[in-house]
Design an enzyme around this catalytic site. Structure first.
Site, PDB file in Angstrom:
ATOM      1  N   CYS A 247       0.835  -1.207   0.000  1.00 41.49           N
ATOM      2  CA  CYS A 247       0.000   0.000   0.000  1.00 41.49           C
ATOM      3  C   CYS A 247       0.877   1.267   0.000  1.00 41.49           C
ATOM      4  CB  CYS A 247      -0.947  -0.062   1.197  1.00 41.49           C
ATOM      5  SG  CYS A 247      -2.356   1.006   1.019  1.00 41.49           S
TER       6      CYS A 247
ATOM      7  N   HIS B  32      -3.616  -5.521   0.842  1.00 44.99           N
ATOM      8  CA  HIS B  32      -3.011  -6.018   2.088  1.00 44.99           C
ATOM      9  C   HIS B  32      -2.966  -7.547   2.144  1.00 44.99           C
ATOM     10  CE1 HIS B  32      -2.734  -2.134   4.134  1.00 44.99           C
ATOM     11  NE2 HIS B  32      -3.784  -1.825   3.377  1.00 44.99           N
TER      12      HIS B  32
ATOM     13  N   GLU C 238      -1.649  -9.328   4.356  1.00 48.52           N
ATOM     14  CA  GLU C 238      -1.637  -9.834   5.734  1.00 48.52           C
ATOM     15  C   GLU C 238      -3.016 -10.114   6.295  1.00 48.52           C
ATOM     16  OE1 GLU C 238      -0.411  -7.057   4.637  1.00 48.52           O
ATOM     17  OE2 GLU C 238      -1.229  -5.342   5.708  1.00 48.52           O
TER      18      GLU C 238
END
Ligand code: XMP
Length: 535
Positions: free
Chosen positions: A107, A191, A193
């Site tokens: 990002c 993202h 994660e």
């Protein structure tokens, strides 16, 4: 903050500590993770830990290219953050991009290197928040084993525009270079994660194992055991006070303390604070802790204190602060009464993070809300053994040490309780309505066997009014908003798709049993951009 060591400069002491950390983990390689202030930093550390890869968190405001060279990581990662590359970007030594070490920017981290190599970064046609489809455009080791189309979580306003210097690896509807590469620099606009990015773990595994060549994952060791040892050492034979909510986090901490204090001679005192609690919380505390020999439980009725402190307050932040004041006062009195040397809290990493705390780096962290159990200065030291955990890992620890599943699977208790589920002033009446509608909703969720299929659910007393006709009479009734979410750890959440029949039944019960209610609505927003709780 304990447990979260930050790399700030390559001093001989810091390099020694790193060497020791790697020795203990039986690892030779690691990732240097620059924390740019993202809500998700800690999740990156956890995801990598799950892959057996050690991530050392670095402070972008003090670590320069020279420090990186001395630390010698196998790979570098830059997280996202609340800033933009044009407005308050976190300080970062751009020479680090030119070191030739494999680097993955997530990002904002991606936008930073893209701007550095001369690509255009500017607001896109539409902001992308939520789950979007990533379409892969080119073969690359980062996406080995990832299907050509897969869901990814995006939370950004700026996008990166195509440039001659950028290989386009993947795109989403509004982001033409959602994944890009320039030599040893990789970047993703989304993202990996979070669990909403279905193949995120695969992408991180590809980056660590294949691109950075980290082939020596460290063996996982029992986190619970280490935490008990640490607590034992800190507490000695002292007395500990713990605030119990009947939810999973404080229950896990109580059980960690049970083990750490066994045979020490110190007393463990649990305080349950009544007043802004959900209908069944007290019963859970009494059932699981009330009659145990290892903990003395006191129920403190603070209903009047809460109502007095909350009177006239309508802004959510003011209400949170008022609630926190009473919470502190009650606990301080018990600390003195029981001669406690420590106070223990079930604070999670999520709570610290959303309160604008967390890894102590120079990047700005957005304060989303003031959590009830963060930033309070108690007169005795605080024990927060779960402060480096998120919900699912805290539950795993609980399982390890035998906390009853019924307690672990309870929906999270929001510290400020029903205060965050009442819009406007909290009064005896609005509290009564909030408690009754919560009771009905949860009761029906359990009856329909839906309780454990959602991560959390709540019923909100809004400030909106709805016209009602009751027989020949017409009037106004309050609007109640129901919500339920699917989540893994509370960092992100999807609105749960509850069956219409079920919602219909709950709405009818609420309308029949609570005369003040005019209408019932269901919230369908995800987190982000909404938060889980209304306030
Ligand atoms: P949000 O609303 O921030 O919530 O998306 C994430 C999770 O945290 C809970 N929550 C709190 N928990 N103290 C807490 O211990 C607080 O002040 C607080 N505010 C929200 C919320 O219920 C959800 O599970």
């Amino acid at each position: 903050m304990a447990n979260l060591s930050i790399f700030k400069k390559a001093t001989p002491e810091a390099l020694d500590a790193l060497k020791e950390e790697l020795r203990v983990r039986k690892a030779t390689k690691f990732i240097l993770l620059f924390s740019m202030g993202s809500q998700f930093d800690h999740l990156i550390v956890q995801r990598l830990a799950k892959l057996g890869v050690y991530a050392l968190v670095a402070d972008p405001s003090s670590v320069k290219a020279d420090d990186v060279k001395k630390a010698n990581p196998a790979g570098i990662m830059l997280s996202g953050g609340p800033a933009s590359v044009h407005d308050e970007p976190p300080p970062f030594d751009k020479k680090i991009f030119d070191l030739g070490i494999p680097l993955l920017g997530v990002c904002l981290g991606y936008q930073q290197w893209a701007k550095h190599i001369g690509a255009k970064v500017a607001p896109g046609k539409a902001r992308e928040f939520g789950v979007h489809t990533l379409t892969l455009k080119k073969k690359d080791p980062l996406f080995k084993g990832v299907p050509s189309r897969s869901p990814v979580l995006q939370t950004h306003g700026d996008i990166i525009f195509p440039s001659k210097k950028l290989d386009v690896l993947g795109a989403t509807d509004h982001s033409p270079v959602a994944a890009g590469r320039h030599k040893h620099l990789w970047g993703v606009q989304f993202h990996p994660e979070v669990t909403d990015t279905k193949f995120g773990e695969q992408m991180y595994a590809n980056f660590c194992y294949n691109i950075c060549n980290i082939k020596d994952p460290f063996p996982a060791h029992s986190v619970a055991k280490r935490k008990i040892e640490e607590l034992k050492k800190t507490i000695g034979n002292g007395n500990v006070l713990i605030a119990l909510s009947g939810g999973s986090d404080s229950s896990v901490v109580a059980h960690l303390l049970k083990r750490a204090m066994k045979g020490s001679g110190g007393k463990l005192i649990g305080v349950y604070i009544r007043g802004i609690d959900r209908p069944d919380d007290e019963a859970y505390v009494r059932k699981y802790f009330g009659k145990q020999k290892w903990i003395h439980v006191e129920v403190a009725d603070a209903t009047l204190q809460f109502l007095q402190a909350l009177a006239g307050k309508t802004r959510m932040r003011d209400k949170r602060l008022a609630m926190r004041g009473v919470y502190k006062e009650i606990l301080e009195r018990r600390i003195a009464d029981y001669d406690a040397q420590f106070i223990a809290q079930g604070t999670l990493y999520t709570d610290l993070r959303e309160s604008g705390m967390g890894h102590a780096t120079g990047a700005r962290i957005a304060e989303i809300k003031v959590h009830h159990n963060t930033g309070i200065e108690f007169s005795v030291p605080e024990l927060r053994p779960l402060e480096d955990m998120v919900k699912d890992s805290a539950r795993d620890i609980g399982r390890d040490i035998g906390v009853p599943e019924d307690l672990l699977l309870r929906h999270p208790f929001p510290g400020p309780g029903l205060v965050v589920r009442i819009e406007g002033e909290v009064t005896a009446d609005s509290l009564r309505i909030a408690r009754t509608i919560d009771g009905i909703y949860i009761d029906e969720l359990r009856k329909a066997k839906l309780y454990n299929t959602v991560w959390q659910a709540g019923a909100v007393v809004t400030r909106s009014e709805h016209t009602v006709s009751k027989g020949d009479d017409a009037g106004l009734g309050v609007v109640v908003a129901l919500w339920a979410v699917w989540s893994v750890n509370g960092f992100t959440a999807r609105s749960a798709d509850l069956p219409h029949d079920f919602l219909d039944k709950v709405a009818r019960r609420i309308a029949n049993e609570v005369r003040e209610v005019g209408a019932v609505v269901y919230r369908i927003s995800d987190k982000p951009p909404a938060t889980i709780e209304w306030g």
